[in-house]
Design an enzyme around this catalytic site. Structure first.
Site, PDB file in Angstrom:
ATOM      1  N   TRP A 140       1.134  -1.151  -0.027  1.00 40.54           N
ATOM      2  CA  TRP A 140       0.212  -0.103   0.311  1.00 40.54           C
ATOM      3  C   TRP A 140       1.022   1.217  -0.514  1.00 40.54           C
ATOM      4  CZ3 TRP A 140      -0.166   4.140   3.618  1.00 40.54           C
ATOM      5  CH2 TRP A 140      -1.462   5.267   2.825  1.00 40.54           C
ATOM      6  N   ALA A 198      -6.090  -2.422  -1.472  1.00 38.91           N
ATOM      7  CA  ALA A 198      -6.116  -2.849  -0.235  1.00 38.91           C
ATOM      8  C   ALA A 198      -6.661  -1.371   0.902  1.00 38.91           C
ATOM      9  CB  ALA A 198      -5.007  -3.219   0.722  1.00 38.91           C
ATOM     10  N   ASP A 199      -6.493  -0.309  -0.334  1.00 37.25           N
ATOM     11  CA  ASP A 199      -6.987   0.957   0.750  1.00 37.25           C
ATOM     12  C   ASP A 199      -8.747   0.949   0.840  1.00 37.25           C
ATOM     13  OD1 ASP A 199      -6.274   4.114   0.738  1.00 37.25           O
ATOM     14  OD2 ASP A 199      -8.095   3.768   0.149  1.00 37.25           O
ATOM     15  N   ILE A 200      -8.813   0.914   2.112  1.00 38.39           N
ATOM     16  CA  ILE A 200     -10.630   1.227   2.858  1.00 38.39           C
ATOM     17  C   ILE A 200     -11.002   2.288   1.617  1.00 38.39           C
ATOM     18  CG2 ILE A 200     -12.036   1.715   4.302  1.00 38.39           C
ATOM     19  CD1 ILE A 200      -9.397   0.430   6.041  1.00 38.39           C
ATOM     20  N   TRP A 212     -11.335   8.828  -4.849  1.00 38.27           N
ATOM     21  CA  TRP A 212     -11.000   9.112  -3.295  1.00 38.27           C
ATOM     22  C   TRP A 212     -11.372  10.607  -3.309  1.00 38.27           C
ATOM     23  CZ3 TRP A 212      -5.389   7.732  -4.077  1.00 38.27           C
ATOM     24  CH2 TRP A 212      -4.641   5.963  -3.424  1.00 38.27           C
TER      25      TRP A 212
END
Length: 296
Positions: free
Chosen positions: A224, A243-245, A285
């Site tokens: 990450w 894997a970034d929430i 994002w």
């Protein structure tokens, strides 16, 4: 003092860039005057500040770039072009995403440009510090780190240099609410950089895979972190950190899913986005950041 007018290929929404940049309290941003002051170093390693002010529009982007010392103008223009990605065509990106499952998102946020962190070391430190933290506390911690051990010029903050962080003790960071492990990661990595064992200046010449293999050998740096360094430190266009929430939440919201997607589902959704997955990451994002602001 020097001053130069820069024209950039449209679309390029500098106001959107300033709005996102203002999330980081270390950034010297003046949204009303459409201006940012940027910490830079010249060829001899001397710190200086350059100012970028928008005087155009998203469809006709123009900027006034200025600084104090004329001998630093050339360096400033090179670095600002890299940081603000002025030589990258957003139109090519939009043409690509018109044919994908993110077409509506890119239409909603048309003109949002990519912006890199000011320096590669700063980016790496920020990524390590921000690991597994909520955004608010992450920025609080990275700001305290820079303001305690770095320095400022004309109100613009510079991160500390690797050689200075290398001299710190873990307890110096523990006093600032760093966990023991994170204090070790920040200081030990800085020591590797300061000693030359981890040559950051060689990373821009490496492929994405080579950068990944080089950095994950360092304790405390996982995939990450490397993916974020590739995006925001090196400007690589095709990264999607599954894997970034934040990205998981953004995909859940955008595709109206009942629960957060699995990594396999994330990969499936992103197949259409190559070779511009980094832009997809940024826009997803951004959709979450805007939604959060609307509800606060």
């Amino acid at each position: 003092m020097w001053k130069k007018i820069i024209e950039v290929n449209p679309p390029y929404d500098f106001d959107e860039l300033l709005d996102r940049s203002s999330l980081d309290p270390l950034h010297k941003v003046d949204v009303n005057n459409r201006m940012m002051q940027v910490p830079l170093y010249d060829e001899e390693g001397n710190p200086f500040v350059a100012t970028v002010q928008a005087i155009g529009t998203t469809e006709a982007p123009r900027f006034v770039v200025s600084g104090q010392n004329e001998s630093q103008q050339s360096r400033a223009l090179i670095e600002l072009e890299r940081i603000f990605q002025w030589n990258h065509s957003l139109q090519e990106v939009y043409d690509h995403f018109k044919q994908t499952n993110l077409a509506a998102l890119f239409q909603q946020q048309a003109g949002t440009p990519f912006m890199l962190d000011f320096h590669l070391y700063d980016c790496l430190m920020k990524c390590i510090i921000h690991q597994q933290l909520n955004l608010s506390f992450a920025f609080q911690l990275s700001s305290s780190f820079a303001q305690t051990f770095g320095f400022e010029i004309d109100g613009v903050w510079f991160y500390p240099r690797p050689k200075d962080v290398a001299k710190l003790s873990y307890e110096d960071l523990r006093k600032m609410k760093f966990s023991q492990r994170k204090a070790e990661y920040v200081i030990d990595t800085s020591r590797l950089i300061a000693s030359g064992e981890l040559p950051l200046d060689e990373l821009p010449n490496m492929s994405d895979d080579e950068v990944m293999k080089t950095l994950v050998k360092v304790r405390g740096i996982g995939p990450w972190t490397v993916q974020n360094v590739l995006m925001f430190g090196l400007g690589r266009p095709n990264l999607f950190p599954v894997a970034d929430i934040g990205l998981q939440n953004a995909i859940k919201r955008y595709f109206d899913l009942e629960k957060k997607p699995s990594k396999e589902e994330m990969v499936q959704y992103s197949k259409e986005w190559s070779p511009y997955q980094s832009y997809a990451s940024l826009y997803l994002w951004r959709s979450i950041e805007k939604k959060r602001r609307e509800t606060t």
